[in-house]
Design a protein around this motif. Structure first.
Motif, PDB file in Angstrom:
ATOM      1  N   TYR A  44       0.814  -1.222   0.000  1.00  0.00           N
ATOM      2  CA  TYR A  44       0.000   0.000   0.000  1.00  0.00           C
ATOM      3  C   TYR A  44       0.848   1.272   0.000  1.00  0.00           C
ATOM      4  N   ASP A  45       1.870   1.319   0.838  1.00  0.00           N
ATOM      5  CA  ASP A  45       2.660   2.546   0.947  1.00  0.00           C
ATOM      6  C   ASP A  45       3.544   2.781  -0.273  1.00  0.00           C
ATOM      7  N   LEU A  46       3.785   1.770  -1.063  1.00  0.00           N
ATOM      8  CA  LEU A  46       4.496   1.958  -2.329  1.00  0.00           C
ATOM      9  C   LEU A  46       3.542   2.395  -3.432  1.00  0.00           C
ATOM     10  N   ARG A  47       2.261   2.082  -3.263  1.00  0.00           N
ATOM     11  CA  ARG A  47       1.254   2.406  -4.280  1.00  0.00           C
ATOM     12  C   ARG A  47       0.604   3.768  -4.056  1.00  0.00           C
ATOM     13  N   TYR A  48       0.487   4.194  -2.777  1.00  0.00           N
ATOM     14  CA  TYR A  48      -0.263   5.412  -2.454  1.00  0.00           C
ATOM     15  C   TYR A  48       0.557   6.327  -1.550  1.00  0.00           C
ATOM     16  N   ASP A  49       0.320   7.639  -1.681  1.00  0.00           N
ATOM     17  CA  ASP A  49       1.008   8.598  -0.823  1.00  0.00           C
ATOM     18  C   ASP A  49       0.246   8.771   0.489  1.00  0.00           C
ATOM     19  N   GLY A  50       0.686   9.716   1.324  1.00  0.00           N
ATOM     20  CA  GLY A  50       0.079   9.921   2.626  1.00  0.00           C
ATOM     21  C   GLY A  50      -1.369  10.344   2.572  1.00  0.00           C
ATOM     22  N   ALA A  51      -1.787  10.924   1.458  1.00  0.00           N
ATOM     23  CA  ALA A  51      -3.173  11.353   1.293  1.00  0.00           C
ATOM     24  C   ALA A  51      -4.038  10.283   0.646  1.00  0.00           C
ATOM     25  N   GLY A  52      -3.449   9.113   0.395  1.00  0.00           N
ATOM     26  CA  GLY A  52      -4.201   8.024  -0.218  1.00  0.00           C
ATOM     27  C   GLY A  52      -4.327   8.123  -1.724  1.00  0.00           C
ATOM     28  N   LYS A  53      -3.516   8.985  -2.345  1.00  0.00           N
ATOM     29  CA  LYS A  53      -3.561   9.141  -3.806  1.00  0.00           C
ATOM     30  C   LYS A  53      -2.525   8.226  -4.455  1.00  0.00           C
ATOM     31  N   PRO A  54      -2.859   7.613  -5.587  1.00  0.00           N
ATOM     32  CA  PRO A  54      -1.918   6.706  -6.259  1.00  0.00           C
ATOM     33  C   PRO A  54      -0.615   7.396  -6.629  1.00  0.00           C
ATOM     34  N   ARG A  55       0.489   6.765  -6.362  1.00  0.00           N
ATOM     35  CA  ARG A  55       1.793   7.288  -6.763  1.00  0.00           C
ATOM     36  C   ARG A  55       1.980   7.001  -8.261  1.00  0.00           C
ATOM     37  N   PRO A  56       2.226   8.039  -9.063  1.00  0.00           N
ATOM     38  CA  PRO A  56       2.303   7.863 -10.522  1.00  0.00           C
ATOM     39  C   PRO A  56       3.351   6.844 -10.966  1.00  0.00           C
ATOM     40  N   GLY A  57       4.488   6.770 -10.263  1.00  0.00           N
ATOM     41  CA  GLY A  57       5.555   5.884 -10.711  1.00  0.00           C
ATOM     42  C   GLY A  57       5.498   4.480 -10.152  1.00  0.00           C
ATOM     43  N   ALA A  58       4.476   4.181  -9.348  1.00  0.00           N
ATOM     44  CA  ALA A  58       4.402   2.859  -8.731  1.00  0.00           C
ATOM     45  C   ALA A  58       4.064   1.791  -9.762  1.00  0.00           C
ATOM     46  N   ILE A  59       4.845   0.727  -9.785  1.00  0.00           N
ATOM     47  CA  ILE A  59       4.655  -0.316 -10.791  1.00  0.00           C
ATOM     48  C   ILE A  59       3.304  -1.005 -10.635  1.00  0.00           C
ATOM     49  N   LEU A  60       2.807  -1.105  -9.389  1.00  0.00           N
ATOM     50  CA  LEU A  60       1.518  -1.750  -9.186  1.00  0.00           C
ATOM     51  C   LEU A  60       0.351  -0.894  -9.658  1.00  0.00           C
ATOM     52  N   ASN A  61       0.612   0.386  -9.913  1.00  0.00           N
ATOM     53  CA  ASN A  61      -0.435   1.267 -10.438  1.00  0.00           C
ATOM     54  C   ASN A  61      -0.398   1.361 -11.958  1.00  0.00           C
ATOM     55  N   ASP A  62       0.541   0.660 -12.562  1.00  0.00           N
ATOM     56  CA  ASP A  62       0.672   0.657 -14.018  1.00  0.00           C
ATOM     57  C   ASP A  62      -0.225  -0.444 -14.590  1.00  0.00           C
TER      58      ASP A  62
END
Length: 204
Positions: A44-62
């Motif tokens: 989760y913490d690799l996928r989302y930032d502190g505000a719960g928004k998806p991190r653009p560069g996270a491989i699991l969000n690709d």
């Protein structure tokens, strides 16, 4: 669970060294009484930032990697605490195997108990798989559990180690208790002989 001997699918590269179970399944997702919904907490913490928004560069969000069946990780994968939720989350997300240079011991046992195949390959091959899958998300491997070999993208094959009991557990979809119960007749026979020779030790 059904017997199977083969895993084939595309790769998701996550070459993070010492990726621990706290990162794989953060503590806030452990407050459940069953296994439901753990895929949402995976990394989760690799996928989302502190505000719960998806991190653009996270491989699991690709989205190009969303159907991957095989995760390619770094050395000492699954270190840290013994939480089995980390394995449950990986399985729920859709991963059937993890390929890495090495694995933490407790995580390894938890994975085998839950039919998550762990494949240990040399670092040079891991680096090549990461490079290829980053360049082409459709990169695939084929894992033959029966022969304990991985068919690599360029067509070569590499053997990987797996204890006979773990191979049986993965192929038959059983855990250590099921594996032990396969020898129930021998266990009961030993128990009868033991107490016949030592009647004073019998518990009534």
């Amino acid at each position: 669970m059904s017997t199977y001997t083969h895993i084939e699918g595309s790769l998701m590269p996550l070459p993070v060294e010492n990726l621990d179970t706290d990162q794989i399944m953060p503590k806030q997702f452990l407050r459940i009484v069953d296994k439901a919904g753990l895929a949402d907490g995976l990394l989760y913490d690799l996928r989302y930032d502190g505000a719960g928004k998806p991190r653009p560069g996270a491989i699991l969000n690709d989205s190009r990697y969303r159907q991957a069946k095989v995760l390619v990780g770094g050395a000492n994968f699954g270190c840290g605490s013994s939480r089995e939720h980390a394995v449950w989350g990986l399985r729920q997300y859709g991963f059937e195997a993890v390929i890495a240079p090495s694995f933490a011991e407790i995580f390894y046992s938890n994975a085998m108990n839950n039919r998550l195949l762990l494949v240990q390959l040399p670092r040079a091959l891991i680096n090549d798989l990461v490079t290829r899958s980053l360049a082409d998300p459709t990169t695939r491997v084929s894992i033959d559990i029966d022969s304990l070999t991985v068919k690599l993208p360029e067509g070569g094959r590499s053997a990987f180690p797996l204890a006979a009991r773990h191979r049986t557990m993965i192929m038959q979809g059983i855990d250590t208790i099921d594996l032990t119960m396969q020898d129930e007749a021998d266990i009961c026979a030993f128990e009868r002989r033991h107490f016949a020779d030592r009647p004073w030790a019998a518990v009534f």
